[in-house]
Design a protein around this motif. Sequence first.
Motif, PDB file in Angstrom:
ATOM      1  N   GLN A  77      78.087  14.336  -0.013  1.00  0.00           N
ATOM      2  CA  GLN A  77      77.880  12.960  -0.467  1.00  0.00           C
ATOM      3  C   GLN A  77      77.450  12.063   0.681  1.00  0.00           C
ATOM      4  O   GLN A  77      77.858  12.270   1.831  1.00  0.00           O
ATOM      5  N   TYR A  85      68.258  14.422  -0.414  1.00  0.00           N
ATOM      6  CA  TYR A  85      69.209  13.935  -1.417  1.00  0.00           C
ATOM      7  C   TYR A  85      69.489  15.002  -2.480  1.00  0.00           C
ATOM      8  O   TYR A  85      70.629  15.250  -2.846  1.00  0.00           O
ATOM      9  N   ARG A 119      67.588  26.164   3.953  1.00  0.00           N
ATOM     10  CA  ARG A 119      67.025  25.886   2.634  1.00  0.00           C
ATOM     11  C   ARG A 119      66.199  24.592   2.659  1.00  0.00           C
ATOM     12  O   ARG A 119      65.161  24.483   2.022  1.00  0.00           O
ATOM     13  N   ALA A 173      73.131  27.652   5.630  1.00  0.00           N
ATOM     14  CA  ALA A 173      72.290  27.898   4.447  1.00  0.00           C
ATOM     15  C   ALA A 173      71.594  26.612   4.024  1.00  0.00           C
ATOM     16  O   ALA A 173      70.402  26.612   3.679  1.00  0.00           O
ATOM     17  N   GLU A 194      77.703  27.997   4.791  1.00  0.00           N
ATOM     18  CA  GLU A 194      77.143  27.018   3.848  1.00  0.00           C
ATOM     19  C   GLU A 194      76.257  25.994   4.576  1.00  0.00           C
ATOM     20  O   GLU A 194      75.163  25.661   4.118  1.00  0.00           O
ATOM     21  N   ARG A 252      72.981  16.963  -3.206  1.00  0.00           N
ATOM     22  CA  ARG A 252      73.602  16.926  -4.529  1.00  0.00           C
ATOM     23  C   ARG A 252      74.018  18.342  -4.945  1.00  0.00           C
ATOM     24  O   ARG A 252      75.154  18.575  -5.356  1.00  0.00           O
ATOM     25  N   ARG A 253      73.106  19.309  -4.808  1.00  0.00           N
ATOM     26  CA  ARG A 253      73.397  20.674  -5.232  1.00  0.00           C
ATOM     27  C   ARG A 253      74.488  21.318  -4.386  1.00  0.00           C
ATOM     28  O   ARG A 253      75.299  22.093  -4.885  1.00  0.00           O
ATOM     29  N   TYR A 254      74.519  20.995  -3.089  1.00  0.00           N
ATOM     30  CA  TYR A 254      75.515  21.571  -2.183  1.00  0.00           C
ATOM     31  C   TYR A 254      76.805  20.734  -2.155  1.00  0.00           C
ATOM     32  O   TYR A 254      77.730  21.018  -1.413  1.00  0.00           O
ATOM     33  N   ASN A 255      76.824  19.666  -2.970  1.00  0.00           N
ATOM     34  CA  ASN A 255      78.010  18.805  -3.090  1.00  0.00           C
ATOM     35  C   ASN A 255      78.384  18.094  -1.791  1.00  0.00           C
ATOM     36  O   ASN A 255      79.551  17.986  -1.424  1.00  0.00           O
ATOM     37  N   LYS A 265      82.865  16.488   2.557  1.00  0.00           N
ATOM     38  CA  LYS A 265      81.494  16.950   2.835  1.00  0.00           C
ATOM     39  C   LYS A 265      80.536  15.761   2.746  1.00  0.00           C
ATOM     40  O   LYS A 265      80.308  15.222   1.674  1.00  0.00           O
ATOM     41  N   LEU A 266      79.976  15.382   3.882  1.00  0.00           N
ATOM     42  CA  LEU A 266      79.195  14.151   3.980  1.00  0.00           C
ATOM     43  C   LEU A 266      77.788  14.424   4.516  1.00  0.00           C
ATOM     44  O   LEU A 266      77.582  15.373   5.260  1.00  0.00           O
ATOM     45  N   PHE A 267      76.845  13.568   4.143  1.00  0.00           N
ATOM     46  CA  PHE A 267      75.542  13.604   4.814  1.00  0.00           C
ATOM     47  C   PHE A 267      75.080  12.186   5.103  1.00  0.00           C
ATOM     48  O   PHE A 267      75.588  11.219   4.518  1.00  0.00           O
TER      49      PHE A 267
END
Lengths: 428, 428
Positions: free
Chosen positions: A37, A28, A150, A146, A143, A32-35, A104-106
């Motif tokens: 949602q 989560y 990360r 990364a 991205e 948030r940091r990678y934007n 951009k979704l997760f």
Amino acid sequence: MAIQIPRGTQDILPGDVETWQWIEQKAYDLCRRYNYQEIRVPMFEHTELFLRGVGDTTDIVQKEMYTFEDRGGRSLTLRPEGTASVTRAYVSNKLYGQANQPTKLFYIGPMFRYERPQSGRMRQFVQFGVEALGSADPAIDAEVLALVMRFYEELGLKNLKLVINSLGDTDSRLAHREALVNHFKPRIHEFCNDCQDRLEKNPLRILDCKKDRDHELMGTAPSIHDYLSTESKAYFEKVQSYLTALNIPFVVDATLVRGLDYYNHTAFEVMVDGEAFGAITTLCGGGRYNGLVEEIGGPETPGIGFALSIERAIMALEAQQAKPAHNQAIDCYVVTLGEAAKDKGVELVYQLRNAGISAEKDYLDRKMKGQLKAADRLHAKWTVILGEDELAVGKVNVKNMETGEQTDVALTDLVSHMKQQVEGGNES
Amino acid sequence: MAIQIPRGTQDILPGDVETWQWIEQKAYDLCRRYNYQEIRVPMFEHTELFLRGVGDTTDIVQKEMYTFEDRGGRSLTLRPEGTASVTRAYVSNKLYGQANQPTKLFYIGPMFRYERPQSGRMRQFVQFGVEALGSADPAIDAEVLALVMRFYEELGLKNLKLVINSLGDTDSRLAHREALVNHFKPRIHEFCNDCQDRLEKNPLRILDCKKDRDHELMGTAPSIHDYLSTESKAYFEKVQSYLTALNIPFVVDATLVRGLDYYNHTAFEVMVDGEAFGAITTLCGGGRYNGLVEEIGGPETPGIGFALSIERAIMALEAQQAKPAHNQAIDCYVVTLGEAAKDKGVELVYQLRNAGISAEKDYLDRKMKGQLKAADRLHAKWTVILGEDELAVGKVNVKNMETGEQTDVALTDLVSHMKQQVEGGNES
């Protein structure tokens, strides 16, 4: 007789669930940091979605789906993976029409595949995945790569290996496909039945076959790299140059294909090295799927994503002895003696809890010694002792279990006193 | 053609998902304070579990289950509720043998019932529930009731009504059962087919029938309260006295039965009052189920719990206009001009994100104006502008979007500068 848990599924119990909560919080926070949602899609979809969106020549669709009819006669399937569902939701909800693009979704949630259960392979397993829809910029490939690297790093995993490949654009893939058919056709009778099927439907997947992996034609099969168009080559080089700029090590493997039909351009896997981990080395897979949204019935849209198994991430953490311990201590245990004190204890824990303090009391009519033992097992930071005598004078005894320090506190001041103690303790 | 979402299911999209995350965080925090720990059980179980654990005379089992055979011929069912599964897990994992007792568990996750979809009733819906296993202390009944009422209060809901009843112990239930059969039997032919079935199997459920609710025998049916044993009466009175001591308002309703077979002693519902909410008024149901663990194949164990629908909680919040807005602002948007600056921008967002800052850039080759618009739509708190000129001298321009204040910052200092800004901003 006791009823068993279904084969290939598991209960996640207190003591283990904290690791899951911790990993999810990491995911989560990273998203948030990678934007990216969160999106939540149903556990099942119309079967048709996976036939189209995963590909009907894949093992998943042919062998591993939980497909059933509902009471209305519709064919439904428990989702075997997330990308098809997220893409369906992207189309159903017209997310391509939103102002913020790319989309951009997760997601984090269970997936279902009827496979032979083994270490790291469950019939219900949990995937964390991201999907970036609407951009064909190689920077977003970088991205996504990364983000996943990360993620593992922030979990504390070592010896990770990022393997990438390009499957090219449509022209590249068609040229390569033709070369593959020409390469395998003369001797296809030496291959398994699945591969014989694949030859015309999807020859790329022959390279992925576990049965025929040692056939001599495998090693000499034409490489996609010899068929990449100029644009595909330039795209792949740009992705690599971004990874280099971000200091993310990677290796290129021209044989990396991935099991799903819809990939093109960038395909990748994250592996973990290490003897302790045994045979399972792939932690995560993903890639670009520029044709998928159209296949599902939406407008032409580029997309890229990955999916990873939380179970395997935990196994890797365990193999590397990198799984952190989680603090399960409660703030306060209220010990009571006698019926009147017990009733007052019910009120005290209620007040403490409502003030933000984690508090517990006895519910088994244990004597004082048993209650103190229970407090100890819960690693209570403070115990509050309330007997008939204390109740008579409106006081409780508060003991700091770490320092052994004891204080008498008026019953009416207990909540504010404990709030100070707990907040002070958390700051130190 | 586009593939549709299955009937009675929904996608939870960004913009709505934040409400779900917020509610889940509230549930997690509340359970931490009340010392309930999370358990995660599979999405499906052997069908047998629900026949035994929910009851084969219930609507759920008779009409609403998603039951299917897996590829190995086992009958599996998507879980229609959580208590049977949690109880199965309690038995499978021998949680009754743990040192910390009672075993206090909670779960949040999807449940599946094939019902006619309508407002507040989905085929896949999410339940938050708790189960306290191993204590027959009325204080834990009060604790469970306190927890659920507190949950709704902390969400900000008003006009809640807690309705409780006692279904008594086995002796009380048998005596009441006999009285019900005698009451209905002479005129059972006037009732629906379901009720005729229920007469011998489970006459208590006649009282719950929606079709026959207006039949004159309903109002005159014998009340469980006239058949409660001395112990059952004392138990129920103790639960009520705890609620009174905790200042939790409640009403007793002797007709409250609950749809599941396994309840005894305390049964309860939480309702919400209010015209805006329409026909759906029950938010939560629960009760004591002292025979269930044995039914599933475990040792004799008392238990109590509740389950509530997150969808209905959200509907109630919306009806009361109490649903909070959620801040979706990102910290920083990096605007770039020209190819070299764009590539540097990829590095900058990577570094910012890895330092804990939420950062975004363009992936659609937008011009400066388009990028600034994108930053605005994401409510970026700061924009970082990097053009060819800035790149040449190793600087970026940082603008606070709230104050309009601008500063030039060396590229190499950007991460530490932004960290200061963001952390300073969060403190104020």
